[in-house]
Design an enzyme around this catalytic site. Structure first.
Site, PDB file in Angstrom:
ATOM      1  N   HIS A  89       0.852  -1.198   0.000  1.00  0.00           N
ATOM      2  CA  HIS A  89       0.000   0.000   0.000  1.00  0.00           C
ATOM      3  C   HIS A  89       0.877   1.234   0.000  1.00  0.00           C
ATOM      4  O   HIS A  89       2.100   1.139   0.100  1.00  0.00           O
ATOM      5  CB  HIS A  89      -1.008  -0.025   1.150  1.00  0.00           C
TER       6      HIS A  89
ATOM      7  N   HIS B  13       1.382   3.878   2.003  1.00  0.00           N
ATOM      8  CA  HIS B  13       1.904   4.616   3.165  1.00  0.00           C
ATOM      9  C   HIS B  13       3.425   4.731   3.109  1.00  0.00           C
ATOM     10  O   HIS B  13       4.118   3.793   2.702  1.00  0.00           O
ATOM     11  CB  HIS B  13       1.467   3.946   4.471  1.00  0.00           C
TER      12      HIS B  13
ATOM     13  N   ASP C 276       5.688   4.517   5.270  1.00  0.00           N
ATOM     14  CA  ASP C 276       6.494   3.517   5.973  1.00  0.00           C
ATOM     15  C   ASP C 276       6.482   2.169   5.239  1.00  0.00           C
ATOM     16  O   ASP C 276       6.970   1.163   5.778  1.00  0.00           O
ATOM     17  CB  ASP C 276       6.033   3.355   7.430  1.00  0.00           C
ATOM     18  N   HIS C 277       5.956   2.149   4.004  1.00  0.00           N
ATOM     19  CA  HIS C 277       6.011   0.948   3.173  1.00  0.00           C
ATOM     20  C   HIS C 277       6.666   1.206   1.819  1.00  0.00           C
ATOM     21  O   HIS C 277       7.101   0.270   1.155  1.00  0.00           O
ATOM     22  CB  HIS C 277       4.605   0.347   3.012  1.00  0.00           C
TER      23      HIS C 277
ATOM     24  N   HIS D  60      -7.587  -0.905   5.597  1.00  0.00           N
ATOM     25  CA  HIS D  60      -6.553  -0.008   6.141  1.00  0.00           C
ATOM     26  C   HIS D  60      -6.373   1.173   5.184  1.00  0.00           C
ATOM     27  O   HIS D  60      -6.395   2.327   5.590  1.00  0.00           O
ATOM     28  CB  HIS D  60      -5.267  -0.805   6.315  1.00  0.00           C
TER      29      HIS D  60
ATOM     30  N   ASP E 256      -0.346  -4.095   6.071  1.00  0.00           N
ATOM     31  CA  ASP E 256      -1.040  -3.619   7.264  1.00  0.00           C
ATOM     32  C   ASP E 256      -2.510  -4.042   7.261  1.00  0.00           C
ATOM     33  O   ASP E 256      -3.358  -3.396   7.871  1.00  0.00           O
ATOM     34  CB  ASP E 256      -0.944  -2.087   7.375  1.00  0.00           C
TER      35      ASP E 256
HETATM   36 FE    FE Z   1       2.503   0.592   8.142  1.00  0.00          FE
HETATM   37 ZN    ZN Z   2      -0.017   1.462   6.576  1.00  0.00          ZN
END
Ligand code: FE
Ligand code: ZN
Length: 256
Positions: free
Chosen positions: A57, A59, A61-62, A115, A134
């Site tokens: 996804h 985000h 942090d990915h 999410h 996530d």
């Molecule tokens: Fe995450």
């Molecule tokens: Zn996430």
């Protein structure tokens, strides 16, 4: 048909990326690189190449390491087609039922909104490995930033149908705090109590709790158990619509 070598790379405070290598062809992929440098260090210490970057996804942090890794290794970025507008480096967009090859290993793509609206999960049947991002965590599930409880419940059901021995590789080391919450939902679940103790022991030694298996998640993860009579009774919702029970459990976690 090929079984991947899978290595876990801890990133940021509690993220995991995964380095995948197909032993037959030497092809290398990384799942959800939050940042580039620690991933590049692992590549340099090992296979010395990176062919694919797989994102679950959009985000940060990915995907935070996408651009630098792509520039350094010429890797192709593969992720949700629905996130094309917010993963600038995306080369190939994936939808439900698509297949992604990592050398001779192949993943099946599941759309798992909840999410985020575009979230996908990748299942490598021959490797018995699910990269759940996530959506599904060990003993937990992602927060509902862009989806309804009913959407997330149906996404989790898609993953729950996979074989019991599927190893679940998720996006974060949240397991210990998830366990603390889970025992408040199902204080009488003996399998959960035993698992919570194992998790405390692992974390006490600084070891990861990942991967878990779907079999264990089904018996202990309250977010996969919203249609289980024991869980429904434990939250005072016997016989209720599972999506409503899921919403209640998710709501409790959000307020915890
Ligand atoms: Fe995450
Ligand atoms: Zn996430």
């Amino acid at each position: 048909m090929s079984q991947l070598d899978i290595a876990l790379i801890p990133l940021l405070s509690d993220n995991y990326a995964y380095l995948l290598r197909d032993p037959k062809t030497g092809t290398v992929a990384v799942v959800d690189p939050a940042e580039a440098d620690p991933v590049a260090a692992r590549i340099e210490a090992g296979p010395g190449r990176l062919d694919l970057i797989l994102n679950t996804h959009h985000h940060g942090d990915h995907i935070g390491g996408n651009e630098a890794l792509k520039a350094r290794y010429g890797a192709a970025v593969v992720g949700p087609a629905a996130d094309r507008h917010r993963i600038a480096s995306l080369d190939r967009g994936l939808v439900e039922g698509d297949r992604v090859a990592v050398g001779a290993a192949e993943a099946e793509v599941f759309e798992t909104p909840g999410h985020t609206s575009g979230h996908i999960a990748l299942w490598f049947p021959e490797s018995h490995a699910l990269f759940a991002g996530d959506t599904l965590f060990a003993l937990g599930c992602g927060r509902l930033f862009e989806g309804t409880p009913a959407e997330m419940w149906s996404s989790l059901l898609k993953l729950r149908r996979l074989p019991d021995d599927t190893r679940v590789y998720c996006g974060h080391e949240y397991t210990q705090s998830n366990a603390r919450f889970a025992v408040t939902v199902e204080p009488d679940n003996a399998a959960l109590a035993a698992r919570a103790a194992e998790i405390d022991a692992l974390r006490g030694r600084g070891e990861p709790t990942i991967p878990s298996t779907l079999d264990v998640e089904k018996r202990t993860n309250p977010f996969l158990r919203a249609d289980d009579p024991a869980t429904q009774a434990a939250v005072g919702m016997a016989g209720a619509d599972p999506a409503a029970v899921f919403a209640e459990i998710r709501g409790r976690k959000d307020r915890a």
